[in-house]
Design an enzyme around this catalytic site. Structure first.
Site, PDB file in Angstrom:
ATOM      1  N   HIS A   1       8.660 -26.653  -1.353  1.00  0.00           N
ATOM      2  CA  HIS A   1       8.070 -27.809  -2.029  1.00  0.00           C
ATOM      3  C   HIS A   1       6.905 -27.409  -2.922  1.00  0.00           C
ATOM      4  O   HIS A   1       6.162 -28.258  -3.401  1.00  0.00           O
ATOM      5  CB  HIS A   1       7.655 -28.855  -0.991  1.00  0.00           C
ATOM      6  CG  HIS A   1       8.831 -29.356  -0.206  1.00  0.00           C
ATOM      7  ND1 HIS A   1       9.468 -30.545  -0.487  1.00  0.00           N
ATOM      8  CD2 HIS A   1       9.527 -28.790   0.808  1.00  0.00           C
ATOM      9  CE1 HIS A   1      10.492 -30.703   0.343  1.00  0.00           C
ATOM     10  NE2 HIS A   1      10.545 -29.642   1.141  1.00  0.00           N
TER      11      HIS A   1
ATOM     12  N   LYS B   1     -14.149  -0.048  -3.732  1.00  0.00           N
ATOM     13  CA  LYS B   1     -15.233   0.320  -2.821  1.00  0.00           C
ATOM     14  C   LYS B   1     -16.339   1.047  -3.573  1.00  0.00           C
ATOM     15  O   LYS B   1     -17.522   0.785  -3.375  1.00  0.00           O
ATOM     16  CB  LYS B   1     -14.711   1.230  -1.705  1.00  0.00           C
ATOM     17  CG  LYS B   1     -13.768   0.555  -0.742  1.00  0.00           C
ATOM     18  CD  LYS B   1     -13.412   1.504   0.382  1.00  0.00           C
ATOM     19  CE  LYS B   1     -12.266   0.969   1.210  1.00  0.00           C
ATOM     20  NZ  LYS B   1     -11.718   1.955   2.136  1.00  0.00           N
TER      21      LYS B   1
ATOM     22  N   GLU C   1       0.819  -1.214   0.000  1.00  0.00           N
ATOM     23  CA  GLU C   1       0.000   0.000   0.000  1.00  0.00           C
ATOM     24  C   GLU C   1       0.849   1.259   0.000  1.00  0.00           C
ATOM     25  O   GLU C   1       0.419   2.309  -0.459  1.00  0.00           O
ATOM     26  CB  GLU C   1      -0.932   0.011   1.224  1.00  0.00           C
ATOM     27  CG  GLU C   1      -2.341  -0.394   0.860  1.00  0.00           C
ATOM     28  CD  GLU C   1      -3.343  -0.283   2.002  1.00  0.00           C
ATOM     29  OE1 GLU C   1      -4.350  -0.977   1.901  1.00  0.00           O
ATOM     30  OE2 GLU C   1      -3.143   0.465   2.964  1.00  0.00           O
TER      31      GLU C   1
HETATM   32  O1  PA5 Z   1      -3.493   1.097   5.823  1.00  0.00           O
HETATM   33  C1  PA5 Z   1      -4.617   1.508   5.609  1.00  0.00           C
HETATM   34  O2  PA5 Z   1      -4.888   2.710   5.668  1.00  0.00           O
HETATM   35  C2  PA5 Z   1      -5.753   0.559   5.304  1.00  0.00           C
HETATM   36  O3  PA5 Z   1      -5.321  -0.731   5.151  1.00  0.00           O
HETATM   37  C3  PA5 Z   1      -6.777   0.590   6.423  1.00  0.00           C
HETATM   38  O4  PA5 Z   1      -6.158   0.224   7.621  1.00  0.00           O
HETATM   39  C4  PA5 Z   1      -7.948  -0.324   6.117  1.00  0.00           C
HETATM   40  O5  PA5 Z   1      -8.509  -0.007   4.896  1.00  0.00           O
HETATM   41  C5  PA5 Z   1      -9.001  -0.206   7.210  1.00  0.00           C
HETATM   42  O6  PA5 Z   1      -9.432   1.108   7.336  1.00  0.00           O
HETATM   43  P1  PA5 Z   1     -10.185   1.618   8.599  1.00  0.00           P
HETATM   44  O7  PA5 Z   1      -9.314   1.475   9.776  1.00  0.00           O
HETATM   45  O8  PA5 Z   1     -10.517   3.035   8.299  1.00  0.00           O
HETATM   46  O9  PA5 Z   1     -11.434   0.773   8.745  1.00  0.00           O
END
Ligand code: PA5
Length: 442
Positions: free
Chosen positions: A309, A423, A288
């Site tokens: 394996h 989303k 990310e």
């Molecule tokens: O690193 C990030 O920002 C994302 O992976 C969020 O942690 C994830 O989408 C969950 O978001 P939230 O904590 O707002 O529910």
């Protein structure tokens, strides 16, 4: 060994080494920009000082809340996804008995379970069936407070808890971790009167394991969060200044030197099944943070020797676009030796008397040599043992290196604009108010 040991000897041929050396000034600058907050995404640098700046009072409050949940629950369900789940899961898996799930819960020592990290109907159904008639509590974690997966799981499990324990008792058994002011979860927690913890504004989800997001579930699981933070604080100090002594800078420089030499995929390798979810956490952190603007090393992971394996052939002889980072644990916490067998029908008496870990270490060495010979650059990160302190070190090491690496790559490592795309489509397809126009287009 002071903190971790990082070895880059088998990662670089002369051409890569040249790139590694050339990256030094940029990498030094990246370290400084993370410290003085002058780089891209500087609004999200709160994680840099978490180990040294987290107040004692917050740590004590978290321990007190964890104690209450531990006394009153046989199961505690942590609801969250992505950064609101993976850090706690990684640490708890690394420190737990591998067969904890099959051992009966002991009083005062609840099982920590996870939900809201998927939308599997069977998963939530089976979880409900497990919790039916049991004493359970909920930690619901969402920074935005609006994420669909945890919202669904929370609605279902909250209803169940209220039905089982009654509304007043349920309030004592639910803790929300969310933004200080905004989001549906903040509103709901305020109205229902749940105990809450705040996720700081300047800490993004994937950098939040050392906030209540990770600390509360880890404490509920019975692990020492003060030691975790102490390990992270040690690494904070070790990675404060630019230079060759900064292990995070060394790792970030080498992976970027490899990327610029055509190595587009990094495999995080472990030889200890307890680290499986640590790799999952690491993949989110790097995926990310770096995968944007058409750039980024693809973070993948393998558990060895298991995956030797299945994936071993590809790694040894497939396209030469990969490199490996091996996370190695020097000392196992226990001793198991291979027994002598009078008949030796399996032919392994040559191993009799050896510790299982001795075999594992030779498997690691043999694999590293084979992969390096096969054209796979290999880095190695070694920790003394698997405990709270070393996990704190590893977490902070990889976080700091991620920030440095993102800057070397030329991206903002602290945003995630691409996560919204699925989303929007899902909301439109499900008829969420405000997304009608998108649905018509599809
Ligand atoms: O690193 C990030 O920002 C994302 O992976 C969020 O942690 C994830 O989408 C969950 O978001 P939230 O904590 O707002 O529910």
């Amino acid at each position: 060994m002071k903190t971790i040991d990082i070895n880059i000897q088998d990662a670089a041929d002369a051409a890569v080494k040249e790139k590694f050396d050339a990256l030094r000034p940029e990498a030094d600058e990246a370290v400084s920009r993370l410290e003085d907050g002058t780089g891209e995404g500087a609004d999200f640098l709160g994680w840099v000082k978490l180990p040294s700046a987290t107040p004692e009072k917050l740590m004590a409050d978290i321990s007190a809340t964890a104690g209450r949940l531990r006394r009153n629950c046989d199961f505690v369900v942590c609801i969250g996804i992505g950064g609101s789940y993976l850090g706690a899961k990684a640490v708890i898996s690394a420190l737990s008995d591998s067969f904890a799930d099959f051992r009966a819960p002991a009083p005062g020592s609840p099982k920590v379970l996870f939900a809201g990290q998927n939308i599997g109907e069977e998963y939530i159904h089976e979880l409900k069936s497990l919790l039916d008639g049991r004493r359970f509590g909920i930690i619901v974690i969402s920074k935005s407070g609006t994420t669909t997966e945890p919202a669904i799981a929370f609605r279902i499990l909250k209803d169940m808890l209220v039905a089982q324990a009654g509304a007043d008792k349920a309030k004592e058994l639910i803790v929300a971790v969310t933004d200080e002011k905004k989001g549906a979860l903040r509103t709901l927690a305020g109205q229902e009167g749940y105990e809450t913890y705040v996720i700081p504004d300047d800490v993004g989800g994937r950098f939040s394991v050392l906030t209540p997001v990770g600390l509360l579930p880890i404490a509920v699981a019975g692990f020492d969060i003060a030691r975790l933070m102490a390990g992270a604080a040690e690494m904070e100090r070790a990675t404060l200044r630019p230079g060759d002594d900064n292990p995070a800078e060394t790792y970030a420089r080498m992976r970027n030197a490899l990327y610029r030499s055509g190595k587009k995929i990094e495999l995080l390798v472990n030889f200890n099944p307890k680290l499986h979810f640590f790799s999952e956490w690491w993949k989110q952190l790097y995926g990310e943070s770096e995968g944007k603007d058409g750039k980024g090393i693809f973070p993948a992971s393998v558990d060895f020797t298991t995956d030797l394996h299945s994936m071993g052939q590809w790694i040894q002889q497939g396209e030469r676009s990969i490199f490996e980072t091996v996370v190695s644990v020097k000392e196992p916490a226990v001793t198991e030796r291979i027994p002598e067998d009078a008949q030796n029908l399996d032919g392994i008496n040559y191993l009799a008397g050896k510790r299982v870990d001795e075999v594992n270490k030779m498997a690691e060495l043999g694999t590293r040599m084979a992969h390096a010979d096969g054209g796979v650059p290999v880095m190695r990160v070694e920790v003394r043992s698997l405990d709270e302190h070393t996990l704190g070190q590893l977490i902070y090491f990889f976080e700091k290196a991620c920030g440095i690496s993102g800057y070397l790559l030329g991206v903002n490592p602290f945003d995630q604009p691409g996560v919204e795309a699925y989303k929007k489509n899902m909301f439109a397809l499900l008829g969420k108010p405000g997304y009608e126009s998108l649905h018509k287009k599809s």
